[in-house]
Design an enzyme around this catalytic site. Structure first.
Site: not given
Ligand code: ADP
Ligand code: ADP
Ligand code: ZN
Length: 213
Positions: A13, A88, A127, A160, A171
């Protein structure tokens, strides 16, 4: 043009939202980036948000909605924006809809970036994020020019806290439970467009451009 990005954590996204923002000259608004900036600055909002984020949970709607509405009330948003990571939950989508209705307005496109769960964990562990400017990389698929350093601002890149595999699983569960129902919500409003997110970033963007042009 008012665009929202839907998709699982790590679907791409943010990557696509940045490309849309640049190409169509719209502000890119990421609630995750706003929370992370507050955590970095040590604000009360940051402290509260962090307790939820570290556990892979959503920040409560009331707090999130307040932050988002403040942001979209700013002058740079009057001709539209790309929302990345908001809404969300159904209640968040309902608030956004009501606020836009007051202005005689609505969401133009809800772009659903579709990636199977199997690919998500791998994407997230690779990531790397710049907490200074919000840029995102992937050690294999989207590497920075110099390892560990942000191309845009030269800061150090980090994994992160919430991208560790245990938190990512949580998640994903939260996504299926609370966020995926938005696909039906926006289908009913006739603005949902799904793109295959399991392709090269520039090919995903080409598919999005086709929708928006
Ligand atoms: P990702 O890039 O993986 O989709 P984000 O950066 O958008 O993640 O969000 C990171 C975290 O910030 C979420 O897991 C959640 O805790 C919090 N968050 C971001 N946006 C929202 C939102 N709209 N509602 C509730 N929590 C949010
Ligand atoms: P989201 O905002 O949905 O959480 P990101 O845009 O941050 O997702 O992308 C998650 C990770 O996957 C990042 O490391 C990013 O560089 C990488 N990525 C994004 N799009 C693709 C793609 N089409 N193919 C492979 N990796 C991608
Ligand atoms: Zn940077």
């Amino acid at each position: 043009m008012k665009i929202i990005m839907l998709g699982a954590p790590g679907a791409g996204k943010g990557t696509q939202a940045k490309m849309i923002a640049q190409s169509y000259k719209l502000p890119h608004i990421s609630t995750g980036d706003i929370f992370r900036a507050n955590i970095k600055e040590g604000t009360d909002l940051g402290k509260e948000a962090k307790t939820y984020m570290d556990e892979g949970k959503l920040v409560p709607d009331e707090l999130t909605v307040r932050i988002l509405l403040d942001r979209v009330a700013k002058g740079d948003c009057k001709d539209g924006y790309v929302l990345d990571g908001f809404p969300r939950t159904i209640p968040q989508a309902e608030v956004l809809e009501k606020e836009l209705e007051k202005l005689g307005d609505k969401v133009d496109y809800a772009i659903n970036v579709d990636v199977p769960d199997e690919n998500i964990i791998n994407r997230m562990s690779g990531r790397r994020a710049c907490l200074k400017c919000g840029a995102t990389y992937h050690i294999k698929h989207v590497p920075p020019k110099k390892e560990g350093i942000c191309d845009v601002c030269g800061s150090e890149l980090v994994l992160r806290d919430d991208d560790k595999p245990e938190t990512v699983k949580k998640r994903l569960d939260v996504y299926h439970e609370q966020t995926q129902p938005l696909i039906e919500f926006y289908t009913k409003r006739d603005v949902l467009k799904t793109v295959n997110g399991n392709a090269d970033p520039k090919d995903v963007f080409a598919a999005i451009k086709e929708i928006l042009d």
